[in-house]
Design an enzyme around this catalytic site. Structure first.
Site, PDB file in Angstrom:
ATOM      1  N   GLU A  37      31.272 -52.965 -30.442  1.00  0.00           N
ATOM      2  CA  GLU A  37      30.043 -53.591 -30.946  1.00  0.00           C
ATOM      3  C   GLU A  37      29.056 -53.814 -29.812  1.00  0.00           C
ATOM      4  OE1 GLU A  37      29.652 -53.130 -33.827  1.00  0.00           O
ATOM      5  OE2 GLU A  37      30.351 -54.685 -35.188  1.00  0.00           O
TER       6      GLU A  37
ATOM      7  N   THR B  52      19.559 -53.422 -35.929  1.00  0.00           N
ATOM      8  CA  THR B  52      20.188 -54.727 -35.769  1.00  0.00           C
ATOM      9  C   THR B  52      19.416 -55.573 -34.760  1.00  0.00           C
ATOM     10  OG1 THR B  52      22.315 -53.738 -36.261  1.00  0.00           O
ATOM     11  CG2 THR B  52      22.368 -55.899 -35.239  1.00  0.00           C
TER      12      THR B  52
END
Lengths: 322, 322
Positions: free
Chosen positions: B141, B193
């Site tokens: 991530e 994001t």
């Protein structure tokens, strides 16, 4: 919202009831304004007698100088609201022996309000739901603090731990009462709820709010999964406690000492000044009490302590007669 | 923190494994950054082969232009970290067939990271715990978004719904997987994001934060008490959704229409643009899908929809060989 009038026949009713109205711990550290927990001690003793006229009378059997005008009294105001929804010429005489000191932070005003509505509803044959009772009792909190809040009222009426997900509309979720021991210390200083509220910032950091909602989620999961260690890890408040604890001398020392003595965790009860700690066994709860006593002996502030358990039943009817 | 090196004998290990690495819905409306839920569809198909040299190789079987340098790949970076804790000359060749579109908001990068670590751990005889795997997978991530977050990784590895109470130290609480149906629509627009994160305010109103933590507490209680109506009432986000939904054309219309069609509730999946809705039965979930399709047909944006269920198992081993 409109509520339906309740029709009753006064001739069929019991005439007098005695209840125990217990103390409560609002907020539960990470659940500011939404969580509360009911205690087995201390509790007020209240007698409610049915009258045959539309009238509320308050009799105080304790030494506290609380208002006896029913509209200004935390037990009276809820019953005025309740009578509005009853289609019958009745009233109530309430005798209050208050054993929960006003201003202690363990739900003294909520106990009067909750005790009054549960007792009156018992005399009426339990025609109102618990949610109705919370709705009435919040008028008592409005008298006491200026704000309709339910985080002491709801656990006092439902027992156990309650989540007030929403006030408007009212949404109360009953959570199980874990078999923890609770130690409470009430240092005899005054912290007014209104002051404790004003000291808070209106804005908080998003990153702190995220921590807080992670913790309340952990606490609720811990209560429902009966995972004491998770409850302990989740009893952390990064928003309210750092500000409010400044008003409570000895807070940091009490908290540190109690956790070292084995408490799962704890914090400010409601808006203080009482501090509560949860433990998984009585021996630890008593060691925690000793820590609390030592801190306030050293500082030189008078105090009361309680070692008790979580009350699963809420306000309890002790005796009733015709 | 120091971690112990794991000693293994490569000769005893299986040589190849195939896993399904599913999509996930992070945040779950009121649980920004702390809740996530695993889906049964869509999923990536990943093959991991044991190598006899300390090396990671990435082979892509899909058309996506993702980096094949292992340090820059979301599947590779976690395995580099894993190898650091293994005392043996081994490596992995990873073949990825990505069926979860990158940037969809249903955990595409997390699936690669979680799939890689679960597959590798299977080959190693499951010497690492799920918590170790989350720790490794978060490096994926970090490669994808610049931030170590676990709200897709954890549900992808654990299955069901997971609460990440804390990242440092890692504290993951597995919550049950309710038997709800999940409808997802992925409107084919790009929401990065990092943009979705930058648009958020750093401070929020305390009164909004209180609503939010009342809702997450209600959601967790609803999941554990299997109370679908409570889950539905709690799926409300007063902080993130009002800001982020502006980036998703049709969001308000989709949400309103889906709730009218009988969905319990839902909202943005992760940082979007996908939108998810929960329903208690398949017929409703399909009506919800029709609502979603109609909205994007009308607006003229391409889309994918999925009607699926909650995946209780997380990444699953499909085949393994010596």
């Amino acid at each position: 919202m409109e509520f339906e009038m309740k029709h009753i026949d006064p001739a069929t009713l019991q005439k007098q009831v005695t209840v125990h109205a217990p103390g409560t711990v609002a907020n539960l550290v990470c659940g500011f304004d939404v969580l509360g927990m009911c205690l087995n001690a201390p509790y007020d003793i209240m007698e409610v007698r049915l009258l045959d006229e539309k009238k509320i009378t308050i009799i105080s059997k304790d030494g506290y100088q609380l208002p006896t005008d029913p509209a200004q009294n935390t037990a009276g105001a809820p019953l005025i609201e309740m009578l509005e929804e009853i289609d019958a010429i009745i009233g109530f005489e309430i005798t209050i022996e208050k054993l929960i000191k006003p201003g202690s932070g363990i739900g003294s005003s909520a106990a009067s309000a909750a005790g009054a509505v549960v007792a009156a509803n018992h005399l009426l044959g339990n025609i109102f739901t618990n949610e109705d009772l919370v709705r009435f009792a919040m008028f008592g909190e409005k008298v006491a603090t200026g704000v309709k809040h339910a985080d002491n009222i709801a656990p006092c009426i439902y027992g156990g731990v309650t989540l007030i997900r929403s006030i408007f509309p009212l949404d109360i979720i009953a959570l199980p009462a874990p078999d923890f021991f609770v130690t409470v210390v009430h240092p005899q200083i005054e912290v007014r709820t209104s002051d404790a509220r004003q000291i808070l910032r209106k804005e908080v950091l998003l990153k702190d709010a995220i921590k807080q909602w992670g913790n309340i989620a952990g606490l609720v999961a811990g209560l429902l999964k009966k995972d004491a260690a998770l409850v302990g890890r989740s009893l952390e408040d990064v928003i309210i406690e750092p500000v409010r604890s400044i008003l409570i001398p000895g807070f940091d020392e009490v908290k540190k000492g109690c956790k070292e003595a084995g408490a799962l965790g704890g914090g400010i009860s409601g808006s203080g000044p009482s501090i509560f700690m949860l433990s998984t066994n009585e021996a630890t709860a008593k060691e925690v009490e000793t820590v609390m006593k030592n801190v306030y002996e050293k500082i030189g502030i008078s105090y009361h302590t309680y070692v008790t358990t979580i009350n699963a039943a809420g306000v309890q009817v002790i005796a009733a007669s015709c």
